[in-house]
Design a protein around this motif. Structure first.
Motif, short mmCIF file in Angstrom:
data_model
loop_
_atom_site.label_atom_id
_atom_site.label_comp_id
_atom_site.label_asym_id
_atom_site.label_seq_id
_atom_site.Cartn_x
_atom_site.Cartn_y
_atom_site.Cartn_z
N ASP A 16 41.00 7.92 -1.56
CA ASP A 16 41.48 7.34 -0.30
C ASP A 16 41.55 8.40 0.79
O ASP A 16 41.12 8.18 1.93
CB ASP A 16 42.87 6.71 -0.49
N THR A 17 42.11 9.55 0.45
CA THR A 17 42.24 10.64 1.43
C THR A 17 40.87 11.14 1.88
O THR A 17 40.63 11.38 3.06
CB THR A 17 43.06 11.80 0.83
N ALA A 18 39.96 11.29 0.91
CA ALA A 18 38.62 11.80 1.24
C ALA A 18 37.85 10.81 2.09
O ALA A 18 37.14 11.20 3.03
CB ALA A 18 37.85 12.10 -0.05
N VAL A 19 37.97 9.53 1.80
CA VAL A 19 37.27 8.51 2.61
C VAL A 19 37.79 8.53 4.04
O VAL A 19 37.02 8.39 5.00
CB VAL A 19 37.45 7.10 1.98
N ALA A 20 39.09 8.71 4.21
CA ALA A 20 39.66 8.80 5.56
C ALA A 20 39.08 10.00 6.31
O ALA A 20 38.73 9.91 7.49
CB ALA A 20 41.18 8.90 5.48
N ARG A 21 38.97 11.15 5.62
CA ARG A 21 38.35 12.34 6.25
C ARG A 21 36.90 12.07 6.61
O ARG A 21 36.41 12.47 7.67
CB ARG A 21 38.42 13.53 5.28
N TYR A 22 36.21 11.40 5.71
CA TYR A 22 34.80 11.08 5.92
C TYR A 22 34.64 10.19 7.15
O TYR A 22 33.78 10.46 8.02
CB TYR A 22 34.29 10.37 4.67
N ALA A 23 35.45 9.16 7.27
CA ALA A 23 35.38 8.26 8.42
C ALA A 23 35.67 9.01 9.72
O ALA A 23 34.98 8.81 10.73
CB ALA A 23 36.35 7.09 8.24
N ASP A 24 36.67 9.88 9.68
CA ASP A 24 37.00 10.66 10.88
C ASP A 24 35.83 11.55 11.29
O ASP A 24 35.52 11.69 12.48
CB ASP A 24 38.24 11.53 10.62
N LEU A 33 27.15 4.45 11.57
CA LEU A 33 27.55 3.91 10.28
C LEU A 33 29.05 3.63 10.21
O LEU A 33 29.49 2.84 9.38
CB LEU A 33 27.14 4.85 9.15
N VAL A 34 29.83 4.27 11.07
CA VAL A 34 31.26 3.99 11.12
C VAL A 34 31.63 3.25 12.41
O VAL A 34 32.63 2.53 12.45
CB VAL A 34 32.10 5.28 10.98
N LEU A 35 30.82 3.40 13.44
CA LEU A 35 31.12 2.76 14.72
C LEU A 35 30.78 1.27 14.71
O LEU A 35 31.34 0.50 15.48
CB LEU A 35 30.35 3.46 15.85
N ARG A 36 29.85 0.87 13.83
CA ARG A 36 29.49 -0.55 13.71
C ARG A 36 30.14 -1.10 12.44
O ARG A 36 29.75 -0.73 11.33
CB ARG A 36 27.97 -0.72 13.68
N GLU A 44 31.20 2.67 3.39
CA GLU A 44 32.47 3.02 2.74
C GLU A 44 32.41 2.74 1.24
O GLU A 44 32.90 3.54 0.43
CB GLU A 44 33.62 2.22 3.36
N LYS A 45 31.78 1.64 0.86
CA LYS A 45 31.68 1.30 -0.56
C LYS A 45 30.92 2.37 -1.33
O LYS A 45 31.33 2.81 -2.41
CB LYS A 45 30.99 -0.06 -0.72
N GLN A 46 29.80 2.82 -0.74
CA GLN A 46 29.02 3.88 -1.39
C GLN A 46 29.81 5.18 -1.46
O GLN A 46 29.78 5.89 -2.48
CB GLN A 46 27.70 4.09 -0.63
N ALA A 47 30.50 5.51 -0.38
CA ALA A 47 31.28 6.75 -0.35
C ALA A 47 32.36 6.72 -1.43
O ALA A 47 32.59 7.72 -2.13
CB ALA A 47 31.92 6.95 1.03
N ARG A 48 33.03 5.58 -1.59
CA ARG A 48 34.07 5.47 -2.61
C ARG A 48 33.50 5.63 -4.02
O ARG A 48 34.13 6.27 -4.88
CB ARG A 48 34.80 4.13 -2.49
N GLN A 49 32.33 5.06 -4.24
CA GLN A 49 31.70 5.20 -5.56
C GLN A 49 31.39 6.66 -5.85
O GLN A 49 31.68 7.18 -6.93
CB GLN A 49 30.42 4.37 -5.63
N ILE A 50 30.74 7.33 -4.89
CA ILE A 50 30.33 8.72 -5.09
C ILE A 50 31.55 9.62 -5.28
O ILE A 50 31.60 10.45 -6.20
CB ILE A 50 29.47 9.20 -3.90
N LEU A 51 32.53 9.47 -4.39
CA LEU A 51 33.74 10.30 -4.51
C LEU A 51 34.48 10.01 -5.81
O LEU A 51 34.98 10.94 -6.47
CB LEU A 51 34.65 10.03 -3.32
N ARG A 95 25.18 14.41 4.33
CA ARG A 95 25.60 15.82 4.44
C ARG A 95 27.11 15.93 4.63
O ARG A 95 27.77 16.76 3.99
CB ARG A 95 24.87 16.48 5.61
N LEU A 96 27.67 15.07 5.49
CA LEU A 96 29.11 15.10 5.72
C LEU A 96 29.87 14.71 4.45
O LEU A 96 30.88 15.33 4.10
CB LEU A 96 29.47 14.15 6.86
N LEU A 97 29.37 13.70 3.73
CA LEU A 97 30.02 13.28 2.51
C LEU A 97 30.01 14.40 1.48
O LEU A 97 31.00 14.61 0.77
CB LEU A 97 29.34 12.03 1.94
N PHE A 98 28.90 15.12 1.40
CA PHE A 98 28.82 16.26 0.49
C PHE A 98 29.90 17.29 0.83
O PHE A 98 30.62 17.77 -0.06
CB PHE A 98 27.44 16.90 0.59
#
Length: 361
Positions: A16-24, A33-36, A44-51, A95-98
């Motif tokens: 949850d914390t990492a996804v919030a950082r990612y969105a920011d 990808l976050v503005l729309r 977000e779903k993919q980011a949660r799976q990877i994290l 790259r940001l997610l990494f």
């Protein structure tokens, strides 16, 4: 010191914390990808799976890349093509997610027992590589398939080029990064003080992956070689070798006679030959000679390793890519190898009339 909470609960909180950082981070970069909102749902779903996969691995939970990851990512690539999302935005997001994932894992690793930190962290980094690369590769295939569908044509040559580029740039760089991590773990376990910073080599190899992917999907070819051929070859040899293998490299002639594309392709062919010599042949001595003439370039890579079985002389993926690269430049490649007798690769590439006008032989 052990973890203070149940791993499954801790993973949820960390994700949850990492996804919030990612969105920011995506908002700060103005990434669509976050503005729309309709795009953020799948992102977000993919980011949660990877994290979840890499953090779970770090916490010692049995984890593997989601079985449906490739199919879902391929479909997502098609959808982003239909939504006219530039591929560069997806690469920036990866790259940001990494970066966010590595930061989260680094903070979490500090809370693990000292005897688990290294092995867990290395395993989690491997999982992160696999999780992101599996999805990015599948999404790229989906995106390109949709693009080819829209324009109504599929170029076989283009597909071959992409396959070669993925193998030689992305595949080789990731292999080098993982090799450096393996060597780092081995040296740490044996208490060896290594002459090289293996983690720095791994980070650079991963940066090369993202740099190349960014240039490929944006349609821009970035010069891969920042130094001379010898310097680049020597740097790769030092980073990739796990043994006191002697690599002797010599460049004869004026390297400025080489067009930039030929110089880059020549390096990739030599790098693949070196990778085979280190990884498969386990060679003790490798000799590289590049002779640059105004009208042609000749190169040989010879090793004293295990050689190739006769049924592999035709080439696997790496050897096929080498032949294709040389053929695309109008050149020829010859491979001589026998089990236990080493391997010799020789190539010749014509340089056309421009070099001849600059100087004679």
């Amino acid at each position: 010191m052990g973890l203070s909470v149940d791993p499954s609960t801790d993973r949820s909180q960390l994700v949850d914390t990492a996804v919030a950082r990612y969105a920011d981070g995506l908002r700060e970069a103005g990434n669509p990808l976050v503005l729309r909102p309709e795009l953020w749902v799948s992102c977000e779903k993919q980011a949660r799976q990877i994290l979840g996969e890499c953090v779970g691995t770090l916490l010692g939970m049995p984890v593997q890349v989601a079985a449906e990851a490739e199919l879902v990512s391929m479909a997502l690539g098609v959808q982003r093509s239909d939504d006219h999302v530039p591929p560069i935005d997806s690469v920036h997001a990866a790259r940001l997610l990494f970066d966010v994932a590595v930061g989260t894992m680094t903070e979490t690793a500090a809370r693990l027992p000292a005897d688990l930190v290294l092995s867990r962290f290395l395993t989690a980094v491997r999982m992160l590589h696999e999780a992101i690369f599996t999805r990015v590769s599948a999404a790229a295939i989906g995106y390109e398939s949709a693009t080819l569908r829209d324009v109504g044509q599929a170029s076989t040559a283009r597909r071959h080029r992409i396959a070669r580029d993925l193998h030689d740039h992305v595949g080789s760089s990731i292999s080098l990064a993982l090799r450096c991590l393996d060597l780092y773990a081995l040296e740490q376990a044996n208490g060896v003080t290594a002459p090289r910073d293996r983690l720095a080599d791994a980070r650079q190899a991963l940066r090369d992956v993202f740099g190349f992917t960014r240039s490929m999907v944006s349609g821009l070819r970035v010069n891969e070689l920042h130094d001379g051929l010898k310097e680049e070859i020597d740097a790769y040899s030092a980073a990739a070798s796990d043994r006191p293998a002697e690599v002797r490299c010599r460049i004869d002639g004026d390297e400025s006679w080489l067009p930039e594309e030929a110089r880059q392709e020549l390096f990739l062919v030599i790098r693949e030959a070196l990778r085979n010599a280190f990884t498969h042949a386990r060679a003790d001595h490798i000799d590289i000679l590049v002779s640059v003439f105004p009208d042609a370039v000749h190169a040989t890579v010879a090793d004293d390793g295990a050689g190739l079985p006769s049924h592999l002389d035709g080439g696997g993926t790496g050897l096929t890519a080498m032949r294709q690269r040389v053929a695309a430049l109008g050149g020829t490649l010859e491979l001589i190898s026998e089990p236990g007798q080493g391997t010799r690769i020789g190539l010749r590439v014509p340089l056309g009339g421009d070099g001849a006008e600059r100087g004679g032989r």
